[in-house]
Design an enzyme around this catalytic site. Sequence first.
Site, PDB file in Angstrom:
ATOM      1  N   LYS A   1      24.425 -39.850  -1.648  1.00 45.71           N
ATOM      2  CA  LYS A   1      24.528 -39.946  -0.644  1.00 45.71           C
ATOM      3  C   LYS A   1      22.465 -40.687   0.745  1.00 45.71           C
ATOM      4  O   LYS A   1      22.400 -40.441   1.307  1.00 45.71           O
ATOM      5  CB  LYS A   1      23.844 -38.069  -0.317  1.00 45.71           C
ATOM      6  CG  LYS A   1      25.508 -37.449  -0.261  1.00 45.71           C
ATOM      7  CD  LYS A   1      26.342 -37.083   1.008  1.00 45.71           C
ATOM      8  CE  LYS A   1      27.893 -36.325   0.594  1.00 45.71           C
ATOM      9  NZ  LYS A   1      27.442 -35.172  -0.112  1.00 45.71           N
TER      10      LYS A   1
ATOM     11  N   ASP B   1      24.141 -37.163  -8.991  1.00 44.26           N
ATOM     12  CA  ASP B   1      25.278 -38.079  -8.705  1.00 44.26           C
ATOM     13  C   ASP B   1      26.581 -37.817  -8.867  1.00 44.26           C
ATOM     14  O   ASP B   1      26.865 -36.550  -8.886  1.00 44.26           O
ATOM     15  CB  ASP B   1      24.707 -39.597  -9.392  1.00 44.26           C
ATOM     16  CG  ASP B   1      24.967 -39.717 -11.333  1.00 44.26           C
ATOM     17  OD1 ASP B   1      24.470 -40.437 -11.245  1.00 44.26           O
ATOM     18  OD2 ASP B   1      25.679 -38.715 -11.361  1.00 44.26           O
TER      19      ASP B   1
END
Length: 407
Positions: free
Chosen positions: A219, A197
């Site tokens: 994303k 992340d």
Amino acid sequence: MTTHTEHHYFAGLDLTGKRVVVVGAGTVAQRRVPRLINAGALVEVIAPEATPAVEAMADAGELRWHRRPYAEGDLDGAWYALACATGGEVIAAVADEALRRRVFCVRADDASRGTAVTPAVAEHGGLLLGVLAGGDHRRSAAVRDALAEALRTGVVDESAEAPAPGVALVGGGPGDPDLITVRGRQLLGRADVVITDRLAPRELLEELGPHVEVVDASKIPYGRAANQDVINSLLIEHARAGKFVVRLKGGDPYVFGRGFEELLACVEAGVAVTAVPGITSAFSAPSAADVPVTHRGVAHEVVVVSGHVGPHDEQSLVDWPALAKLRGTLVLMMAVKRIGEFAAVLIEHGRDPKSPVAVVQEATTRGQRALRSTLDGVADAIRDEGVNPPAVIVIGPVADLAPEPRR
Ligand code: SAH
């Protein structure tokens, strides 16, 4: 220097429950004894004096310390001996007795004259690696380090031992790739899939082999709440497909990282899951900027607080008026955006407006910067200096302790 590597025979000794005699309790003994203890040996140390570390091991019952000089007969019943007394004569006497009793004996004064030598050792994912260089410790340690590093970074392919499918929630530390734990790095090196992340150290991904599938969870194109469900299902699906999945997170997985939700989801799905602690930015971001979160005589408490919702938000679980009464250190995370509101509520309930504040942005990365302010000035300072997340905000007298730079 004599090198006798050709005279040595490599063996792994099972010392569980077996008497091992260590003569001497200086720094050499101190370094060698922990591995013997871990191997389950019954360690008996014979020495009139000991380093504090050896003494502590004796106090903790990890070994028996006979506080006296070595005497003939001490090796009776021993399986293995370490002669690391300070005097050469004592070592020679121990080695001599060992020879007569057929006890393998390591000599600290001259390794090549003992009947055994201690290898430089490293452990890696269930492998025990030993290097002997005929008593040349520097060389064996250097080679051991290089091999351990090669295993860690996957230069040496140990595909013979594929990790079991499942999930590891790995804390990646605050940002510098060197600040992940050894275990975290080992597991990362064995991953089939890595789900990373935003705050996980990016450089760590560069070390991964081309076969590793990397998913950037920041994303995933859904809303925030849905996002976590998608991550949970990804972890579970990949593990069920027989993959070893590393969920790489910033800092520690369980400090405002939603790591425990991921653990629960895996457990519920019957997927094997383990968590590897990480160095949390709550403490390491301040320390990287020379702010100690506690200091003798200054702060005897430190409270880590999330600022992801405002002080008057009905979702808030934080008792801000109570925090305002504390004298110690407050560490605010995810609080850059609303720092004005937090400062106001703290001042309103009694915290000194002139309380020192330190703000540390992007700690332990190339972008690290820190600013100092006061509680009533920090919101303006953050705006004026253009401080952006990720940053931690440290409130309290510790924020003012950093020494002036020497001229
Ligand atoms: N689990 C993480 C924290 C995740 S919450 C940990 O243990 O560190 C995200 C917050 O962490 C950010 O808003 C910021 O307050 C803090 N943070 C994470 N990395 C940081 C860094 N390198 N420098 C300063 N703050 C950081």
